[in-house]
Design an enzyme around this catalytic site. Structure first.
Site, short mmCIF file in Angstrom:
data_model
loop_
_atom_site.label_atom_id
_atom_site.label_comp_id
_atom_site.label_asym_id
_atom_site.label_seq_id
_atom_site.Cartn_x
_atom_site.Cartn_y
_atom_site.Cartn_z
N ASP A 127 26.70 76.92 4.58
CA ASP A 127 27.47 77.51 5.68
C ASP A 127 28.35 76.47 6.39
OD1 ASP A 127 28.24 79.64 7.28
OD2 ASP A 127 26.20 80.36 7.54
N ASP A 184 31.45 87.62 9.05
CA ASP A 184 30.29 88.41 8.64
C ASP A 184 30.54 89.91 8.60
OD1 ASP A 184 29.27 85.92 8.82
OD2 ASP A 184 27.50 86.48 9.96
C1 GAL Z 1 26.76 83.07 9.10
C2 GAL Z 1 26.89 83.61 7.69
C3 GAL Z 1 25.85 84.69 7.49
C4 GAL Z 1 24.48 84.09 7.70
C5 GAL Z 1 24.40 83.41 9.07
C6 GAL Z 1 23.10 82.64 9.25
O1 GAL Z 1 27.70 82.07 9.32
O2 GAL Z 1 28.19 84.12 7.50
O3 GAL Z 1 25.98 85.27 6.21
O4 GAL Z 1 24.21 83.17 6.68
O5 GAL Z 1 25.46 82.51 9.27
O6 GAL Z 1 23.02 82.02 10.48
#
Ligand code: GAL
Length: 374
Positions: A127, A184
């Protein structure tokens, strides 16, 4: 690591967020077998954010699995997943903290890649939160790319920076195998529609070895997950799944696969549909829209053999959608006819010379295998 097909699997985040533990991951891995997911091609069991303790081990500096959630550690869990003939995925972040605030891999990339390899990890979702503002995001992704390539194990490198910094223009060079291109997904029609439309012109950057990842699916959540209570109807989930398959996007399920509805199970294990997603050619679809109503769109895709045609009705009323073959170079003078087979019913709907039209209910899709015959 070389990958020739968009990865298929399941990820904990969309339904469970931080409410994860060894038992539910094992039960979900079991569901790959009992629900026919493994046989349909799903492989990766991925544990997303919130799996670790709040701090690294003070002596070894390594990441530590949360003792309550994963009392036997990650190696035991990955051994279990492997014993079912599946692959195991985990999550980390370029930052000092992950997006949910757990320790990230900033400046520990090589140590963490080695730790993941020692746990038998086959897939790392990486991430993009909380990296020092004075550092360069692109360089952070190079670091983990090199670290994974030298950790002694083949690990799919699944980058996830929300599409920032025009990620599609540089990400292939980092060694990534897939890259999230959007923020997301939420479990509702507007969210998957906006995501799919935002990437219409970006799939020219998606090809074997590095696929555009438009997020884990919400198919089958029906508002029961942690990423939004609205939910979708079965026809909307069908539309979402077809959008992903026409794009050759990674198919990472996000629902609770231990308790899928019959409609969800039939949709996500539909072999003809999955074959369109996994097609070797991985070509992006050609998009068209109705002259006055941009909620009526259709997409035509060259497969390695034959073609696929999807008619999408994103509008709020049932509509007829017409596709003119000339738009993709199939002239009447060619003498060719198109034989169309409905992917969902298996029914041959006929042979057509210059155009095809079908009634498509609101928020639904029709999908055809399109073969040219003399
Ligand atoms: C976001 C990501 C999600 C999930 C989340 C976890 O940035 O896009 O899919 O992984 O973080 O904190």
């Amino acid at each position: 690591m070389i990958i020739k097909k968009p990865p298929m699997g399941w990820n904990t985040w969309n339904t469970f967020m931080g409410s994860i533990n060894e038992q539910m991951v094992k039960e979900s891995a079991d569901a790959f077998i009992s629900e026919g997911l493994r046989d349909a091609g799903y492989q990766y069991v991925v544990v997303d954010d919130c799996w670790s303790e709040q701090n690294r081990d003070p002596v070894t500096d390594r990441l530590v699995p949360n003792h309550e959630k994963f009392p036997n550690g990650m190696k035991a869990l990955s051994d279990y997943v492997h014993s079912l003939g599946l692959k195991f995925g985990m999550y980390s972040c370029i930052g000092v903290r992950t997006c949910a605030g757990y320790p990230g891999s900033f400046d520990r990339e090589f140590l963490d890649a080695e730790t993941f390899a020692s746990w038998g990890v086959d897939y790392l979702k990486y991430d993009g939160c909380y990296f020092p503002e004075t550092t360069d995001q692109e360089n952070m992704y190079h670091r983990m790319g090199v670290a994974l390539e030298n950790c002694g194990r083949d690990i799919v490198y699944a980058v996830c920076n929300g599409g920032e910094a025009d990620v599609w223009t540089w990400i292939r060079s980092t060694g990534a195998n897939m890259f999230r291109s959007t923020y997301d997904i939420m479990d509702n029609f507007r969210s998957y529609y906006d995501i799919a439309m935002s990437q219409k012109d970006k799939f020219c950057f998606s090809a074997p070895n590095c696929y555009n990842d438009i997020d884990m699916l919400t198919v089958g959540i029906y508002g029961n997950g942690k990423i939004g209570k609205l939910g979708c109807t079965d026809s909307e989930y069908r539309q979402q799944f077809v959008l992903w398959c026409m794009y050759n996007a990674p198919l990472m399920l996000g629902c609770d696969i231990r308790s899928m509805s019959a409609a969800t199970k039939a949709l996500v294990t539909n072999r003809d549909l999955i074959a369109i997603d996994q097609d070797d050619a991985a070509r992006p679809p050609i998009w068209f829209k109705h002259r006055w109503n941009e909620d009526l769109r259709w997409a035509f895709k060259h497969l390695s053999k034959g073609y696929a045609l999807a008619l999408y009705n994103f509008s709020d009323s049932d509509s007829k959608i017409q596709f003119l073959f000339d738009s993709v170079g199939i002239t009447v003078a060619s003498g060719l006819k198109a034989r169309l087979t409905d992917i969902f019913t298996g029914e041959c709907v006929g042979e057509f010379r210059d155009c095809f039209a079908a009634d498509v209910p609101r928020h639904d899709v029709k999908l055809y295998r399109f073969e040219l015959v003399k």
